[in-house]
Design a protein around this motif. Structure first.
Motif, PDB file in Angstrom:
ATOM      1  N   ASP A 142      -8.437  50.907  91.341  1.00 13.83           N
ATOM      2  CA  ASP A 142      -9.711  50.969  90.273  1.00 13.83           C
ATOM      3  C   ASP A 142      -9.688  51.519  89.808  1.00 13.83           C
ATOM      4  O   ASP A 142     -10.233  52.069  88.549  1.00 13.83           O
ATOM      5  CB  ASP A 142     -10.988  49.467  90.673  1.00 13.83           C
ATOM      6  N   CYS A 143      -9.655  52.120  90.414  1.00  9.97           N
ATOM      7  CA  CYS A 143     -10.058  53.652  90.549  1.00  9.97           C
ATOM      8  C   CYS A 143      -9.805  55.021  89.589  1.00  9.97           C
ATOM      9  O   CYS A 143      -7.892  54.822  90.161  1.00  9.97           O
ATOM     10  CB  CYS A 143     -10.153  54.410  91.677  1.00  9.97           C
ATOM     11  N   PRO A 144      -9.529  55.927  89.191  1.00  9.70           N
ATOM     12  CA  PRO A 144      -8.069  56.333  87.413  1.00  9.70           C
ATOM     13  C   PRO A 144      -7.977  57.115  88.760  1.00  9.70           C
ATOM     14  O   PRO A 144      -6.334  57.682  87.945  1.00  9.70           O
ATOM     15  CB  PRO A 144      -9.315  56.660  86.999  1.00  9.70           C
ATOM     16  N   GLY A 169     -14.274  61.782  84.586  1.00 11.41           N
ATOM     17  CA  GLY A 169     -15.411  61.333  84.077  1.00 11.41           C
ATOM     18  C   GLY A 169     -15.514  60.574  83.849  1.00 11.41           C
ATOM     19  O   GLY A 169     -16.395  59.185  82.578  1.00 11.41           O
ATOM     20  N   CYS A 170     -15.286  59.476  85.117  1.00 10.21           N
ATOM     21  CA  CYS A 170     -15.305  57.691  84.868  1.00 10.21           C
ATOM     22  C   CYS A 170     -16.890  57.789  85.945  1.00 10.21           C
ATOM     23  O   CYS A 170     -17.413  58.084  86.415  1.00 10.21           O
ATOM     24  CB  CYS A 170     -14.302  57.489  86.199  1.00 10.21           C
ATOM     25  N   LYS A 171     -17.299  56.662  85.284  1.00 10.65           N
ATOM     26  CA  LYS A 171     -18.380  56.015  85.673  1.00 10.65           C
ATOM     27  C   LYS A 171     -18.196  54.752  86.156  1.00 10.65           C
ATOM     28  O   LYS A 171     -20.179  53.447  86.363  1.00 10.65           O
ATOM     29  CB  LYS A 171     -19.889  55.767  84.390  1.00 10.65           C
ATOM     30  N   LEU A 172     -17.681  53.625  86.199  1.00 14.61           N
ATOM     31  CA  LEU A 172     -16.853  52.444  86.930  1.00 14.61           C
ATOM     32  C   LEU A 172     -17.785  52.267  88.134  1.00 14.61           C
ATOM     33  O   LEU A 172     -18.225  51.207  87.986  1.00 14.61           O
ATOM     34  CB  LEU A 172     -16.020  52.263  87.516  1.00 14.61           C
ATOM     35  N   CYS A 173     -18.262  54.068  89.686  1.00 14.72           N
ATOM     36  CA  CYS A 173     -18.933  52.597  90.461  1.00 14.72           C
ATOM     37  C   CYS A 173     -20.887  52.703  90.035  1.00 14.72           C
ATOM     38  O   CYS A 173     -20.825  51.969  91.310  1.00 14.72           O
ATOM     39  CB  CYS A 173     -18.653  53.727  91.223  1.00 14.72           C
ATOM     40  N   CYS A 174     -20.397  53.250  89.181  1.00 13.45           N
ATOM     41  CA  CYS A 174     -22.430  52.811  88.463  1.00 13.45           C
ATOM     42  C   CYS A 174     -22.875  52.575  87.400  1.00 13.45           C
ATOM     43  O   CYS A 174     -23.478  51.793  87.364  1.00 13.45           O
ATOM     44  CB  CYS A 174     -22.570  54.411  88.211  1.00 13.45           C
TER      45      CYS A 174
END
Ligand code: SF4
Ligand code: SF4
Length: 294
Positions: free
Chosen positions: A265-267, A125-130
């Motif tokens: 950084d990626c969960p 449920g992560c949007k870090l790349c976007c």
């Protein structure tokens, strides 16, 4: 959001049975056996195989998906021109067999890790790349490298002028738009000296991100960089400056690295550190964890 390892069952299933141990055995069988083509070998691999401590129930079928990189080994039997020039860390040419094994490993792992990444990313449920950087990060903006064609996927204003084409994002002082540094304000597409990119300042997101679902609205057409896993093979490093002419064509050059990189950084990388290290070990690669967006 708390992450439970059970959410990653599908991705972990693939990580526990990586392609490389079986691919290495297949290379040995192909080179020492009476097979002209790789397909002939795969058709023979119908019984379960145990190798590298892993069990492969239907090895021939399993390897079919990786036929394209595996076919590269046919060049060793059929006197085809080399697919690439592979050098060691001192830039000396590697033995052709070892070089080819590394090239096949790089290509097969790229395919496998793209699949693993997409299975591991979804449950986070992560949007870090976007999205642009959060306030806790020192970086003012994130940059998404694009090709010129990919830059047309996004309904954003485009900065493509003499100044941008002479500049780089990291230049000091920075390129300004309406008197403000380019990384303040809205997301835009830029044509830099180094190529095209989308710049996401703080509190912005990629226009293709569906903020409600967290999904990508252009998923099947998303740019190449968005397909790259946060765990990725660094078996070989591309070195365009060392390319040579070979029989009227450019022979691409690579340097041996034998590493598996994972972006800290990626969960899911943080959660699955031990599993990623096991996967790297099974692939005979050194795992390297590093910060990307710090
Ligand atoms: S194109 Fe899709 S995957 Fe890539 S940054 Fe935008 S929303 Fe994310
Ligand atoms: S940082 Fe990892 S989990 Fe987050 S969107 Fe990127 S790939 Fe997915």
């Amino acid at each position: 959001m708390s992450i439970n390892k059970n959410q990653f069952a599908d991705g972990l299933e693939i990580m526990r049975r990586p392609i490389l141990p079986l691919a290495r055995l297949a290379m040995l069988l192909y080179l020492t056996g009476p097979f002209e083509t790789v397909e002939e070998l795969l058709a023979e691999l119908v019984e379960p195989i145990e190798t590298g401590g892993r069990n492969y129930e239907q090895p021939g079928q399993f390897l079919q998906e990786f036929l394209s990189p595996l076919r590269l080994m046919e060049s060793l039997k059929n006197a085809r021109p080399p697919a690439a020039r592979i050098l060691d860390e001192n830039q000396d040419p590697l033995d052709p067999m070892e070089g080819l094994e590394l090239l096949i490993s790089q290509q097969a792992l790229t395919m496998e890790l793209e699949k693993i990444n997409s299975l591991l990313c979804r449950p986070c449920g992560c949007k870090l790349c976007c999205i642009g950087p959060e306030d806790t990060l020192a970086q003012e903006y994130f940059e998404i490298p694009l090709t010129e064609d990919e830059s047309r996927l996004f309904a954003l204003s485009v900065v493509n002028n003499d100044l941008s084409r002479k500049s780089l994002p990291a230049d000091e002082p920075p390129v300004t738009i309406n008197g403000r540094p380019f990384y303040e304000g809205e997301s835009r597409i830029y044509h830099w000296r180094s190529g095209w990119s989308m710049v996401l300042p703080r509190h912005t997101s990629c226009p293709a991100l569906d903020r409600e679902t967290g999904g990508c609205r252009i998923y099947p057409d998303r740019p190449e960089v968005c397909r790259r896993p946060q765990i990725f093979p660094y078996v070989l490093e591309r070195q365009p400056s060392l390319d040579i002419e070979y029989e009227g064509r450019v022979l691409q050059t690579f340097i041996r690295q034998k590493k598996l990189l994972a972006v800290w950084d990626c969960p899911y990388v943080k959660t699955l550190k031990d599993e990623i290290a096991d996967y790297a070990e099974a692939c005979e690669l050194e795992p390297v964890f590093r910060e990307n967006k710090a």
